[in-house]
Write a protein that holds these residues in place. Structure first.
Motif, PDB file in Angstrom:
ATOM      1  N   PHE A   8       5.511   7.959   5.149  1.00  0.00           N
ATOM      2  CA  PHE A   8       6.001   6.895   4.286  1.00  0.00           C
ATOM      3  C   PHE A   8       5.586   7.163   2.842  1.00  0.00           C
ATOM      4  CE2 PHE A   8       6.918   3.860   7.741  1.00  0.00           C
ATOM      5  CZ  PHE A   8       6.177   4.408   8.767  1.00  0.00           C
TER       6      PHE A   8
ATOM      7  N   TYR B 140      -2.128   3.135   8.866  1.00  0.00           N
ATOM      8  CA  TYR B 140      -1.713   4.156   7.921  1.00  0.00           C
ATOM      9  C   TYR B 140      -2.905   4.942   7.420  1.00  0.00           C
ATOM     10  CZ  TYR B 140       3.021   2.265   7.127  1.00  0.00           C
ATOM     11  OH  TYR B 140       4.322   1.850   7.250  1.00  0.00           O
TER      12      TYR B 140
ATOM     13  N   TYR C 134       5.043   4.925  -0.762  1.00  0.00           N
ATOM     14  CA  TYR C 134       4.963   3.618  -1.384  1.00  0.00           C
ATOM     15  C   TYR C 134       4.730   3.784  -2.884  1.00  0.00           C
ATOM     16  CZ  TYR C 134       4.564   1.039   3.030  1.00  0.00           C
ATOM     17  OH  TYR C 134       4.809   0.470   4.256  1.00  0.00           O
TER      18      TYR C 134
ATOM     19  N   PHE D 276      -2.999  -5.848   8.795  1.00  0.00           N
ATOM     20  CA  PHE D 276      -4.013  -4.892   8.360  1.00  0.00           C
ATOM     21  C   PHE D 276      -4.621  -5.361   7.050  1.00  0.00           C
ATOM     22  CE2 PHE D 276      -2.844  -1.766  11.489  1.00  0.00           C
ATOM     23  CZ  PHE D 276      -1.495  -1.990  11.700  1.00  0.00           C
TER      24      PHE D 276
ATOM     25  N   PHE E  96       7.519  -0.384  -0.523  1.00  0.00           N
ATOM     26  CA  PHE E  96       7.979   0.670   0.367  1.00  0.00           C
ATOM     27  C   PHE E  96       9.190   1.358  -0.241  1.00  0.00           C
ATOM     28  CE2 PHE E  96       9.214   3.030   3.937  1.00  0.00           C
ATOM     29  CZ  PHE E  96      10.540   2.786   4.229  1.00  0.00           C
TER      30      PHE E  96
ATOM     31  N   GLN F 267       5.137  -0.893   7.051  1.00  0.00           N
ATOM     32  CA  GLN F 267       4.303  -2.059   6.821  1.00  0.00           C
ATOM     33  C   GLN F 267       4.765  -2.717   5.515  1.00  0.00           C
ATOM     34  OE1 GLN F 267       0.095  -1.275   6.904  1.00  0.00           O
ATOM     35  NE2 GLN F 267       0.240  -0.035   8.769  1.00  0.00           N
ATOM     36  N   HIS F 268       4.757  -4.041   5.546  1.00  0.00           N
ATOM     37  CA  HIS F 268       5.072  -4.800   4.341  1.00  0.00           C
ATOM     38  C   HIS F 268       3.774  -5.367   3.794  1.00  0.00           C
ATOM     39  CE1 HIS F 268       9.350  -4.459   5.183  1.00  0.00           C
ATOM     40  NE2 HIS F 268       9.063  -4.728   6.415  1.00  0.00           N
ATOM     41  N   PHE F 269       3.574  -5.173   2.523  1.00  0.00           N
ATOM     42  CA  PHE F 269       2.304  -5.546   1.924  1.00  0.00           C
ATOM     43  C   PHE F 269       2.403  -6.853   1.139  1.00  0.00           C
ATOM     44  CE2 PHE F 269      -0.559  -1.920   2.465  1.00  0.00           C
ATOM     45  CZ  PHE F 269       0.317  -0.976   2.961  1.00  0.00           C
ATOM     46  N   GLY F 270       1.290  -7.561   1.135  1.00  0.00           N
ATOM     47  CA  GLY F 270       1.148  -8.684   0.230  1.00  0.00           C
ATOM     48  C   GLY F 270       0.908  -8.158  -1.179  1.00  0.00           C
ATOM     49  N   ASP F 271       0.829  -9.055  -2.125  1.00  0.00           N
ATOM     50  CA  ASP F 271       0.653  -8.653  -3.520  1.00  0.00           C
ATOM     51  C   ASP F 271      -0.804  -8.368  -3.884  1.00  0.00           C
ATOM     52  OD1 ASP F 271       3.308 -10.742  -4.927  1.00  0.00           O
ATOM     53  OD2 ASP F 271       3.336  -8.791  -3.923  1.00  0.00           O
TER      54      ASP F 271
ATOM     55  N   SER G 295       0.607  -3.946 -11.416  1.00  0.00           N
ATOM     56  CA  SER G 295       0.356  -5.302 -10.899  1.00  0.00           C
ATOM     57  C   SER G 295      -0.258  -5.280  -9.505  1.00  0.00           C
ATOM     58  CB  SER G 295       1.654  -6.102 -10.886  1.00  0.00           C
ATOM     59  OG  SER G 295       2.687  -5.361 -10.262  1.00  0.00           O
ATOM     60  N   GLY G 296      -0.181  -4.159  -8.803  1.00  0.00           N
ATOM     61  CA  GLY G 296      -0.910  -4.006  -7.552  1.00  0.00           C
ATOM     62  C   GLY G 296      -0.119  -4.052  -6.260  1.00  0.00           C
ATOM     63  N   GLU G 297       1.056  -4.637  -6.270  1.00  0.00           N
ATOM     64  CA  GLU G 297       1.780  -4.730  -4.996  1.00  0.00           C
ATOM     65  C   GLU G 297       2.229  -3.352  -4.520  1.00  0.00           C
ATOM     66  OE1 GLU G 297       2.931  -5.718  -7.895  1.00  0.00           O
ATOM     67  OE2 GLU G 297       5.120  -5.654  -8.020  1.00  0.00           O
ATOM     68  N   MET G 298       2.370  -3.217  -3.231  1.00  0.00           N
ATOM     69  CA  MET G 298       2.803  -1.966  -2.618  1.00  0.00           C
ATOM     70  C   MET G 298       4.266  -2.103  -2.212  1.00  0.00           C
ATOM     71  SD  MET G 298       0.287   0.251  -2.441  1.00  0.00           S
ATOM     72  CE  MET G 298       0.443   1.288  -0.986  1.00  0.00           C
TER      73      MET G 298
ATOM     74  N   ILE H 158      -5.937  -6.034  -0.105  1.00  0.00           N
ATOM     75  CA  ILE H 158      -4.506  -6.186   0.134  1.00  0.00           C
ATOM     76  C   ILE H 158      -4.238  -6.138   1.634  1.00  0.00           C
ATOM     77  CG2 ILE H 158      -4.006  -3.712  -0.130  1.00  0.00           C
ATOM     78  CD1 ILE H 158      -1.411  -4.578  -1.623  1.00  0.00           C
TER      79      ILE H 158
ATOM     80  N   TYR I  67      -6.805  -3.983   3.737  1.00  0.00           N
ATOM     81  CA  TYR I  67      -7.222  -2.804   2.989  1.00  0.00           C
ATOM     82  C   TYR I  67      -8.062  -3.224   1.792  1.00  0.00           C
ATOM     83  CZ  TYR I  67      -3.386  -0.336   5.399  1.00  0.00           C
ATOM     84  OH  TYR I  67      -2.545   0.209   6.332  1.00  0.00           O
TER      85      TYR I  67
ATOM     86  N   TYR J  39      -0.513   1.736  14.629  1.00  0.00           N
ATOM     87  CA  TYR J  39       0.365   1.571  13.466  1.00  0.00           C
ATOM     88  C   TYR J  39      -0.431   1.569  12.175  1.00  0.00           C
ATOM     89  CZ  TYR J  39       4.141   0.864  16.719  1.00  0.00           C
ATOM     90  OH  TYR J  39       5.065   1.043  17.714  1.00  0.00           O
TER      91      TYR J  39
ATOM     92  N   ARG K  80       3.639  -5.700   9.992  1.00  0.00           N
ATOM     93  CA  ARG K  80       4.895  -5.119  10.444  1.00  0.00           C
ATOM     94  C   ARG K  80       5.730  -6.214  11.069  1.00  0.00           C
ATOM     95  NH1 ARG K  80       4.453  -2.596  14.628  1.00  0.00           N
ATOM     96  NH2 ARG K  80       6.194  -1.155  14.489  1.00  0.00           N
TER      97      ARG K  80
END
Lengths: 117, 114
Positions: free
Chosen positions: B35, B102, B37, A34, B47, A106-110, B42-45, A93, A36, B100, A97
């Motif tokens: 969920f 969000y 987050y 995804f 979980f 979901q795992h996000f990039g930085d 610094s911007g990272e998400m 960003i 964003y 899936y 998954r």
């Protein structure tokens, strides 16, 4: 845990330049990723769903020709901002998954901070 | 349509105290996932915690717990023993039905005071 790598972390470039952002799943395969966009002090807005081996699905109002998405492998999706202008400046960003299932987050990039001069 | 609402744009909490961040949602589905987050400057998400609509117990993950009230459609995040490193934006999200994707709330900026 699952790791998503996003590159570059920051880009500053002139108006009219095309900018490519990479999103990689490092230790898992991601058929879906995804993308964003986040403006300062605002929430994340989904731009598109990137599907491996097929065309991306764009959200309403997102210009397909402006934001090109390619998901050529199970571990890499790219977002290209074509002919970028100052209004495209934003925080981009990606997420992915790693395993199926409703509980899987979901795992996000930085993220990538894009500044168009 | 599904919607997530976070009504607290900003919150302050004293170090070592507990804080509750509000999240309400709107959906007509019986099965859904929620969920939380954390997004540092610094911007990272990052979980934090997940709550399924059919989970009988409130989710807990270390210092994070979720006060899930299904009838009220609320899923508030509780952070116990706040630390300075907890200062960040916190987003509540719902997984869209059938996909899936969000749907995110507008977020709450938490500041932990020493």
């Amino acid at each position: 845990g699952a790791v998503v790598s996003q590159h570059p972390s920051r880009v500053i470039c002139k108006s009219g330049t095309s900018v490519k952002i990479e999103c990689r799943s490092l230790d898992f395969q991601a058929t879906t990723m995804f993308w964003y966009r986040q403006f300062p002090k605002q929430s994340l807005m989904l731009m598109a769903t990137s599907n491996e081996g097929s065309k991306a699905t764009y959200e309403q109002g997102v210009e397909k020709d402006k934001f090109l998405i390619n998901h050529a492998s199970l571990t890499l999706s790219t977002l290209t901002v074509t002919s970028a202008h100052p209004e495209d400046s934003s925080f981009y960003i990606c997420s992915a998954r790693d395993t199926p299932g409703r509980r899987t987050p979901q795992h996000f990039g930085d993220g990538t901070r894009l500044s168009i001069l | 349509a599904q919607k997530i609402t976070q009504t607290q744009p900003g919150m302050f909490v004293q170090e070592k105290e507990a804080v509750t961040l509000d999240c309400t949602y709107d959906t007509s589905d019986q099965s859904y996932g929620l969920f939380w987050y954390k997004q540092p400057s610094s911007g990272e998400m990052i979980f934090l915690i997940y709550q399924g609509s059919y989970d009988e117990q409130n989710a807990t993950e270390g210092r994070y717990s979720l006060n899930f009230q299904k009838a009220r459609k609320s899923a508030n995040l509780v952070i116990s023993a706040s630390q300075l490193g907890d200062s960040a934006m916190y987003f509540c999200a719902m997984r869209e039905t059938g996909t899936y994707k969000y749907i995110f709330g507008t977020g709450t900026r938490l500041k932990v005071l020493a």
